[in-house]
Design a protein around this motif. Sequence first.
Motif, PDB file in Angstrom:
ATOM      1  N   THR A 131      -1.876   4.535   8.781  1.00 22.89           N
ATOM      2  CA  THR A 131      -1.251   5.786   8.343  1.00 22.89           C
ATOM      3  C   THR A 131      -0.317   5.616   7.150  1.00 22.89           C
ATOM      4  O   THR A 131       0.448   6.531   6.833  1.00 22.89           O
ATOM      5  N   THR A 132      -0.396   4.515   6.458  1.00 23.86           N
ATOM      6  CA  THR A 132       0.470   4.267   5.301  1.00 23.86           C
ATOM      7  C   THR A 132       0.236   5.270   4.184  1.00 23.86           C
ATOM      8  O   THR A 132       1.166   5.733   3.546  1.00 23.86           O
ATOM      9  N   SER A 133      -1.009   5.609   3.945  1.00 23.21           N
ATOM     10  CA  SER A 133      -1.341   6.533   2.854  1.00 23.21           C
ATOM     11  C   SER A 133      -2.651   7.243   3.178  1.00 23.21           C
ATOM     12  O   SER A 133      -3.337   6.896   4.144  1.00 23.21           O
ATOM     13  N   HIS A 162       0.802  -1.223   0.000  1.00 19.57           N
ATOM     14  CA  HIS A 162       0.000   0.000   0.000  1.00 19.57           C
ATOM     15  C   HIS A 162       0.836   1.275   0.000  1.00 19.57           C
ATOM     16  O   HIS A 162       0.320   2.346  -0.327  1.00 19.57           O
ATOM     17  N   GLU A 163       2.106   1.171   0.307  1.00 17.14           N
ATOM     18  CA  GLU A 163       2.996   2.332   0.154  1.00 17.14           C
ATOM     19  C   GLU A 163       3.134   2.701  -1.315  1.00 17.14           C
ATOM     20  O   GLU A 163       3.431   3.838  -1.657  1.00 17.14           O
ATOM     21  N   ASN A 164       2.907   1.739  -2.189  1.00 16.75           N
ATOM     22  CA  ASN A 164       3.042   1.938  -3.630  1.00 16.75           C
ATOM     23  C   ASN A 164       1.709   1.904  -4.367  1.00 16.75           C
ATOM     24  O   ASN A 164       1.691   2.006  -5.590  1.00 16.75           O
ATOM     25  N   ASP A 210      -5.310   6.935   1.489  1.00 20.72           N
ATOM     26  CA  ASP A 210      -6.372   5.946   1.288  1.00 20.72           C
ATOM     27  C   ASP A 210      -6.521   5.013   2.487  1.00 20.72           C
ATOM     28  O   ASP A 210      -7.640   4.693   2.897  1.00 20.72           O
ATOM     29  N   THR A 211      -5.399   4.570   3.053  1.00 17.60           N
ATOM     30  CA  THR A 211      -5.504   3.691   4.221  1.00 17.60           C
ATOM     31  C   THR A 211      -5.981   4.472   5.439  1.00 17.60           C
ATOM     32  O   THR A 211      -6.699   3.928   6.273  1.00 17.60           O
ATOM     33  N   TRP A 238      -2.311   3.015  -5.360  1.00 13.82           N
ATOM     34  CA  TRP A 238      -3.074   4.243  -5.589  1.00 13.82           C
ATOM     35  C   TRP A 238      -4.433   4.206  -4.906  1.00 13.82           C
ATOM     36  O   TRP A 238      -5.256   5.089  -5.082  1.00 13.82           O
TER      37      TRP A 238
END
Length: 180
Positions: A111-113, A77-79, A115-116, A81
């Motif tokens: 807190t990864t992105s 999920h770091e990569n 979206d998350t 969209w």
Amino acid sequence: MQAEDFVREVRNTQFEFLSPQLLQLVAYKEEIFPNTEERGDQNAEFRLAVLEKLHKTLSPGDWPLVRFLLKQEITFHENAWCIYESIRLCGFLLSLLAQVEDVGLLWEAKTTSFDTMCGFDVQFLVGAGVASTVSYLQSIQEEWAQDALTYIEESQKAGDFHNLEHFREVTHKVFREQTI
């Protein structure tokens, strides 16, 4: 190898003695799509199948595997969209195992992105109980813990933890229906 076979083999071996080759089947493996800047995970589909199998048969002994899978989902999920159901299912399973020290890994997933942060349920953070999690976070003098504590306290004031048992029942049902 089928997901059921993978889970059986992991359960028959102490996690720390698993072969790296076996874990590579569920580890994040970057895939770059031709003629685009988009990236994916070659093992995402199999990892989701393993998570779905675990959801049906989760036991306390699955804890190290679920933690490993969530770390892979975080990297994925770091990569990504968007948010995939795989990180939500994995977070849910880890919260069901109710180990208060997992709040750090669950917070990292949340807190990864952007979206998350929006799609990873705050209820996953308090699998070990709201009071236990708050107490645990109060004992940690790190920035992430204070941020998580503030977020959980605000969520508690907003009523997000009012009926955790109902939330868990509904979430179980949603994930069961998705895998049929």
